[in-house]
Design an enzyme around this catalytic site. Structure first.
Site, mmCIF file in Angstrom:
data_model
loop_
_atom_site.group_PDB
_atom_site.id
_atom_site.type_symbol
_atom_site.label_atom_id
_atom_site.label_comp_id
_atom_site.label_asym_id
_atom_site.label_seq_id
_atom_site.Cartn_x
_atom_site.Cartn_y
_atom_site.Cartn_z
ATOM 1 N N TYR A 101 27.348 52.903 35.680
ATOM 2 C CA TYR A 101 27.756 51.760 36.473
ATOM 3 C C TYR A 101 26.758 51.625 37.481
ATOM 4 C CZ TYR A 101 32.005 51.740 33.518
ATOM 5 O OH TYR A 101 33.022 51.948 32.557
ATOM 6 N N HIS A 166 31.354 59.077 27.623
ATOM 7 C CA HIS A 166 31.579 57.479 27.784
ATOM 8 C C HIS A 166 31.186 57.188 26.078
ATOM 9 C CE1 HIS A 166 30.377 54.089 30.617
ATOM 10 N NE2 HIS A 166 31.229 53.688 29.651
ATOM 11 N N SER A 246 39.192 46.553 29.891
ATOM 12 C CA SER A 246 39.220 45.424 29.743
ATOM 13 C C SER A 246 40.565 44.660 29.289
ATOM 14 C CB SER A 246 38.138 44.907 28.902
ATOM 15 O OG SER A 246 37.653 43.542 29.160
ATOM 16 N N PRO A 247 41.778 45.134 29.834
ATOM 17 C CA PRO A 247 42.993 44.640 29.521
ATOM 18 C C PRO A 247 43.186 43.334 29.728
ATOM 19 C CG PRO A 247 43.047 45.641 31.563
ATOM 20 C CD PRO A 247 41.638 45.862 31.307
ATOM 21 N N GLY A 251 38.294 38.804 31.606
ATOM 22 C CA GLY A 251 38.748 37.882 32.488
ATOM 23 C C GLY A 251 39.254 36.641 31.418
ATOM 24 N N PHE A 252 39.000 36.633 30.320
ATOM 25 C CA PHE A 252 39.392 35.455 29.654
ATOM 26 C C PHE A 252 40.977 35.245 29.614
ATOM 27 C CE2 PHE A 252 40.907 33.763 25.390
ATOM 28 C CZ PHE A 252 40.373 32.422 25.580
#
Length: 374
Positions: A101, A166, A246-247, A251-252
């Protein structure tokens, strides 16, 4: 593995950085005089804990990836420091980062932010990419040992609480990777071993050499692959914790994006994710429209419902929603106040089953390094 190819820094980041994936009983928010906005901003300093194997962490963690880019340009440094420290003040003890990152910038940020209370938090970071201008994976033992030392320096610490591979490297037997981590654990430089986006078969092979404390994969209301490919079942069977990244669906599932939202191809890799494309985004909007309506009835926000659903799925699940804003942080942490019954969970899943999810969860380059086919 595909041939290595030289690409520029932006393309490398867009291809390799990753966003930061039994039923329980009890009722949802009771309806009282407290407004939804007050519940969104009201966060107690105490938070329940959960176990990832034998590693005890707050039941909601903080994914720090987006603070140094990937879904938008990098956030202001001091703003990110303040958000991380606000998370700690609010009871979060589990922070997720990775060497790739930035690359490297995110670990440096997290190390600075957490240094004043390092002994009170758990830091998870990751190895496994050859950050050399290619899209290659590299989990050779010598490479793992080298990058660990570099991560320790950036994180301003003498140990990593949870060290994930990863991505599974097809050129290095997972037994060699697990054996290397076992050696590092004996040295005290690593405390717990984790895998990211690994298949059930790989998890079992690794666990037989060195117990795996946590598996991290994308998992949310609109990404439920791990329910079907044996990963969740394997973790449950072996006593391994599960960490959804990404729970809230990149962002959706916040309900803040629609068909008019523009994603910058240079700074936001959602621009290359099929689900967010002009073709599929309109077809996916019924999902969030239903979720917004359900959340409103429960006096919560869509993101809070999405996180509460995950918390209710298993006591071994610890989601790590990512954000760069304190307001979003406090909204996400409000999910801990939502108690969800098995009937509530079933209602959500039954209703959402009526709305197919269109498009793959990531772009082709990202999906090429996943250790399972669906």
């Amino acid at each position: 593995m595909k041939d290595q190819q030289a690409i520029n820094r932006r393309d490398f980041l867009a291809m390799t950085t990753l966003a930061g994936a039994g039923l329980m009983a009890a009722p949802l928010y009771s309806f009282g005089s407290i407004s939804s906005s007050e519940k969104t901003n009201k966060v107690e300093n105490k938070m329940k804990t959960r176990k990832l194997g034998t590693l005890e962490v707050s039941e909601i963690g903080l994914g720090c990836m987006n603070m140094t880019g990937n879904y938008n340009p990098p956030a202001d440094h001091q703003q990110s420091i303040a958000t991380i420290r606000k998370a700690f003040e609010s009871g979060v003890t589990f922070f997720d980062t990775a060497e790739v990152y930035g690359p490297y910038l995110d670990e440096t940020l997290v190390g600075e932010a957490l240094q004043p209370f390092r002994d009170k938090v758990k830091i998870a970071t990751k190895f496994g990419f050859a950050i050399d201008g290619t899209v290659a994976l590299d989990s050779r033992p010598a490479h793992i040992k080298k990058v660990l030392e570099e991560s320790l320096k950036r994180l301003r610490t003498d140990h990593i609480d949870l060290y994930y591979q990863h991505r599974v490297d097809p050129n290095v037997p997972i037994e060699e990777v697990a054996g290397t981590i076992k050696e590092l654990i004996h040295q005290g430089k690593v405390l717990h071993f984790g895998l990211s986006e690994a298949s059930a078969k790989t998890i079992r092979r690794a666990h037989a050499v060195q117990p795996v404390s946590a598996v991290q994969s994308e998992y949310s209301l609109w990404t439920r692959n791990v329910e079907l490919n044996g990963v969740l079942d394997t973790c449950e069977e072996l006593g391994i914790g599960f960490v959804p990244w990404s729970p809230i669906g990149a962002g959706f599932l916040t309900g803040k994006y629609d068909t008019n939202t523009k994603y910058d191809e240079k700074t936001d890799f959602r621009a290359g994710f099929p689900r967010f494309s002009k073709e599929f985004m309109p077809l996916n909007m019924p999902i969030i429209e239903w979720l917004k309506g359900y959340a409103a009835k429960k006096n919560a926000t869509p993101a809070q419902i999405a996180l509460a659903w995950l918390l209710a799925k298993s006591p071994n699940i610890v989601p790590i929603p990512g954000t760069r804003y304190q307001s979003h942080l406090l909204e996400n942490l409000g999910a801990q106040e939502i108690e969800m019954s098995k009937e509530d969970v079933q209602e959500i899943e039954t209703c959402l089953s009526k709305f197919p999810v269109y498009g793959d969860r990531m772009g082709e380059a990202h999906m090429s390094s996943i250790d399972y086919t669906f």
